[in-house]
Design an enzyme around this catalytic site. Structure first.
Site, PDB file in Angstrom:
ATOM      1  N   ARG A  50       0.835  -1.221   0.000  1.00  0.00           N
ATOM      2  CA  ARG A  50       0.000   0.000   0.000  1.00  0.00           C
ATOM      3  C   ARG A  50       0.865   1.265   0.000  1.00  0.00           C
ATOM      4  NH1 ARG A  50      -1.858   1.271   6.118  1.00  0.00           N
ATOM      5  NH2 ARG A  50      -0.394  -0.069   7.201  1.00  0.00           N
ATOM      6  N   SER A  63      -5.031   5.097   5.747  1.00  0.00           N
ATOM      7  CA  SER A  63      -4.766   3.650   5.704  1.00  0.00           C
ATOM      8  C   SER A  63      -4.478   3.152   4.300  1.00  0.00           C
ATOM      9  CB  SER A  63      -5.958   2.889   6.274  1.00  0.00           C
ATOM     10  OG  SER A  63      -6.195   3.284   7.610  1.00  0.00           O
ATOM     11  N   GLU A 105     -19.185   3.294   0.867  1.00  0.00           N
ATOM     12  CA  GLU A 105     -18.465   2.627  -0.225  1.00  0.00           C
ATOM     13  C   GLU A 105     -19.315   2.490  -1.480  1.00  0.00           C
ATOM     14  OE1 GLU A 105     -18.804   1.464   2.874  1.00  0.00           O
ATOM     15  OE2 GLU A 105     -16.797   1.728   3.694  1.00  0.00           O
ATOM     16  N   PHE A 154     -14.551  -4.029   2.311  1.00  0.00           N
ATOM     17  CA  PHE A 154     -15.630  -3.093   1.970  1.00  0.00           C
ATOM     18  C   PHE A 154     -15.744  -2.891   0.455  1.00  0.00           C
ATOM     19  CE2 PHE A 154     -13.897  -1.324   6.119  1.00  0.00           C
ATOM     20  CZ  PHE A 154     -14.722  -2.104   6.894  1.00  0.00           C
ATOM     21  N   HIS A 203      -5.486  -3.833   2.826  1.00  0.00           N
ATOM     22  CA  HIS A 203      -5.888  -4.588   4.012  1.00  0.00           C
ATOM     23  C   HIS A 203      -6.623  -5.869   3.674  1.00  0.00           C
ATOM     24  CE1 HIS A 203      -4.767  -0.720   5.571  1.00  0.00           C
ATOM     25  NE2 HIS A 203      -4.873  -1.126   6.815  1.00  0.00           N
ATOM     26  N   ASP A 223      -7.074  -6.833  13.942  1.00  0.00           N
ATOM     27  CA  ASP A 223      -8.465  -6.388  13.769  1.00  0.00           C
ATOM     28  C   ASP A 223      -9.431  -7.561  13.658  1.00  0.00           C
ATOM     29  OD1 ASP A 223      -8.071  -3.724  14.051  1.00  0.00           O
ATOM     30  OD2 ASP A 223      -8.158  -3.224  11.929  1.00  0.00           O
ATOM     31  N   ARG A 230      -1.898  -4.718   4.296  1.00  0.00           N
ATOM     32  CA  ARG A 230      -1.528  -3.790   5.357  1.00  0.00           C
ATOM     33  C   ARG A 230      -0.065  -3.960   5.729  1.00  0.00           C
ATOM     34  NH1 ARG A 230      -1.429  -4.587  10.992  1.00  0.00           N
ATOM     35  NH2 ARG A 230      -1.572  -2.652  12.181  1.00  0.00           N
TER      36      ARG A 230
END
Lengths: 314, 277
Positions: free
Chosen positions: A10, A37, A58, A83, A109, A117, A168
């Protein structure tokens, strides 16, 4: 095998997108309250008039991105994979894939390596969801170098939508600087004769490690970087399977519907070959650190070694 | 086009809608009849477009988010010259240009968005309006949505974002007919006072009868005057499903379904439309 450098896919995406923004005024970036993020914040800083935070919405973001693309812009829409492909799958299908609108969906992610998470955020079904959509291209960069190259590719890809799966965690660098990404091409990273490991994403580095471990036992493994999940590099994978007659697939994803399924579909129709699929075996993840989770679910070099021995024992 | 001509045009287009759906033996005539007046005013008086150049970048855009009402859009596009009128009579047939719901994948000239799944269109319209502003183009983006479509969540996401981004070249047109597949909207899922809700979201709101051509004209004029207001416009049209055909008006069963030949003859007679020989 020890890797010398680690970098986030990322991070490479964010830096490359910000740079591309200077070269191409038609690039716009959108996110759904995840600028930091997804690293689109780097683009936002340098190109504030072409950055749009759509809030935690989204579905709306995908529609707005489609509207930009249909007006001649080159939109990058970024949020977490869970998402982008879960909440907004219907919008992606109806207003992006079906009408072949070139929205660049770059999701971060993805996979188990989200870590602490937990399962709600560990997207393990996105490759399936995107791969089944006609017109959709699906790419999983192996490392930051490939992530940068794929970002550049996506920017110039006006033929239809692209889904890029990023992570991530910082992943080992496995490719050389100057690596050139080509859609539908899966370069052989290390040649071998006994078993083919067809991997994508972080599992490519695990495959290289497994290859070394297998070598100590006198087993010669070939490692194929199948970053281009759709379209798949049929020729390379079929040729490798023809040579080794044993295949292990490896992905940080459910074994149903993703890269493993795609390889099995190809081999079943063109060259039936024993296959073992390494990935999530029809279960959700849980909280934990990335490394611990990968080891727990067998998505590491040791898991691949075991899988290779299993397929060779057939 | 002047007021009386617009009224006559809308009626003729209603006739086309009914013939299309009857020949297709399926489709959604009710909402299409209800929207005939407002869309006629838009396409024959306000929309800046060029049927010979559907991709003209400077054009205004109209998006039919309530895609099932497409017979009226197709009838208008054919009448404006986007494609031959004969295409109307092939609606919903295998290989036909005119799909059951609007499709840009099939490159139907004049169709701006693929729709049919309710809730999606306003977001795309918002994206187009934001793109036009970023481009420095004066394109206006019109998007129809239906009242029952507002039972979905996504229109509210778009409604929020349109105000946040101050997109004043966006005009949502509400087809407020109070009917949906399963019955009257009040019974199925009451959406309440949509004009008040959009006003609370920060939109410029005009509430009119969608069959009062003078009021429709004034409302679109007000939208054009709202340029620079920093707010999108919500044109809430109180429409009657099946408008112009007595046995169809406000009858939810005509949300979808073909007319029998007898029903078609009665409907055309009520509309005063004579079939061409």
């Amino acid at each position: 095998m020890k890797f010398a450098r680690f970098e986030g896919t990322r991070d490479a995406y964010g830096a490359t997108l910000a740079k591309l923004g200077h070269e191409d005024p038609r690039i716009v970036a959108l996110t759904a309250d995840l600028a930091g993020s997804t690293k689109t914040s780097l683009f936002a800083k340098e190109h504030p008039s072409r950055f749009f935070n759509m809030g935690v919405a989204e579905a709306d973001m995908m529609g707005v991105a489609a509207g930009f693309a249909m007006s001649g812009f080159r939109p990058f829409a970024s949020t977490f994979a869970v998402f982008a492909t879960g909440k907004a799958w219907e919008q992606v299908r109806q207003v992006i894939a079906y009408p072949k609108v070139p929205v660049r969906i770059v999701a971060t992610h993805a996979g188990l390596t989200v870590g602490e998470d937990g399962a709600s955020h560990q997207m393990l079904e996105d490759l399936t969801l995107m791969r089944v959509l006609p017109h959709m291209t699906v790419i999983v960069p192996a490392d930051a170098i490939e992530a940068a190259a794929v970002t550049r590719f996506a920017a110039s890809h006006d033929e239809g939508p692209v889904y890029v799966r990023l992570s991530r965690e910082k992943f080992p660098i496995v490719l050389d600087e100057g690596y050139a990404f080509e859609l539908g091409k899966s370069p052989i990273l290390a040649a071998g004769t006994d078993v083919s490991i067809v991997a994508c994403g972080v599992m490519v580095s695990a495959a290289l490690q497994a290859r070394e471990l297998l070598g100590r036992d006198g087993i010669s493994a070939e490692v194929v970087n199948a970053s281009s999940v759709k379209p798949l590099d049929r020729e390379t994978i079929l040729a490798s399977a023809k040579k080794t007659r044993a295949v292990v697939t490896a992905e940080e994803h459910q074994v149903a519907g993703g890269l493993g399924s795609a390889v099995c579909e190809l081999l079943a129709e063109e060259r039936p070959t024993p296959v073992v699929r390494v990935g999530m075996q029809d279960e959700f993840g849980q909280s934990g650190s990335a490394d611990v989770l990968l080891a727990h679910y067998g998505l590491d070099a040791h898991g691949l070694v075991a899988a290779a021995k299993r397929v060779l024992a057939r | 086009m002047e007021i009386e001509a617009l009224k006559r045009k809308a009626n003729a287009l209603r006739g086309d809608v009914l013939r299309m759906v009857t020949l297709a033996d399926s489709g959604h005539p009710g909402g299409a009849l209800g929207m005939a007046d407002v869309l006629t005013v838009l396409f024959y008086r306000f929309l800046r477009h060029d049927p010979l150049r559907p991709d003209w970048p400077e054009r205004d855009r109209f998006l039919l988010s309530n895609g099932h009402a497409c017979p009226i859009l197709y009838a208008i596009l054919a009448d404006r010259g986007y494609f031959p009128k004969e295409e109307l009579w092939l609606l919903r047939k295998l290989g036909a240009l005119l799909q059951g719901h609007p499709s840009t994948a099939w490159e139907i000239p004049g169709v701006e968005v693929s729709s049919g799944s309710l809730g999606n269109g306003l977001s795309v319209a918002l994206g187009m309006a934001m793109a036009a502003r970023l481009d420095g183009r004066d394109s206006r983006i019109y998007c129809s949505i239906s009242d029952a479509e507002c039972q979905e969540g996504q229109p509210w996401e778009a409604a929020t974002a349109a105000v946040h981004y101050g997109v004043d070249r966006l005009c949502a047109i509400l087809d407020w007919n109070g009917c949906q597949i399963d019955g009257h909207t009040k019974t199925v899922m009451d959406v309440g006072d949509l004009a008040a809700k959009f006003r609370a979201f920060g939109w410029n709101v005009c509430e009119i009868s969608g069959h009062d051509v003078d009021a429709i004209v004034s409302s679109f004029d007000a939208f054009l005057g709202a340029a620079g207001s920093g707010r999108p416009t919500f044109l809430a049209c109180r429409n009657t499903l099946g408008k112009g055909v007595s046995f169809m008006e406000d009858e939810p069963k005509w949300h979808h379904g073909a007319l029998s030949p007898d029903e078609l003859a009665r409907a055309l007679s009520e509309l005063g439309v004579v079939l061409p020989r």
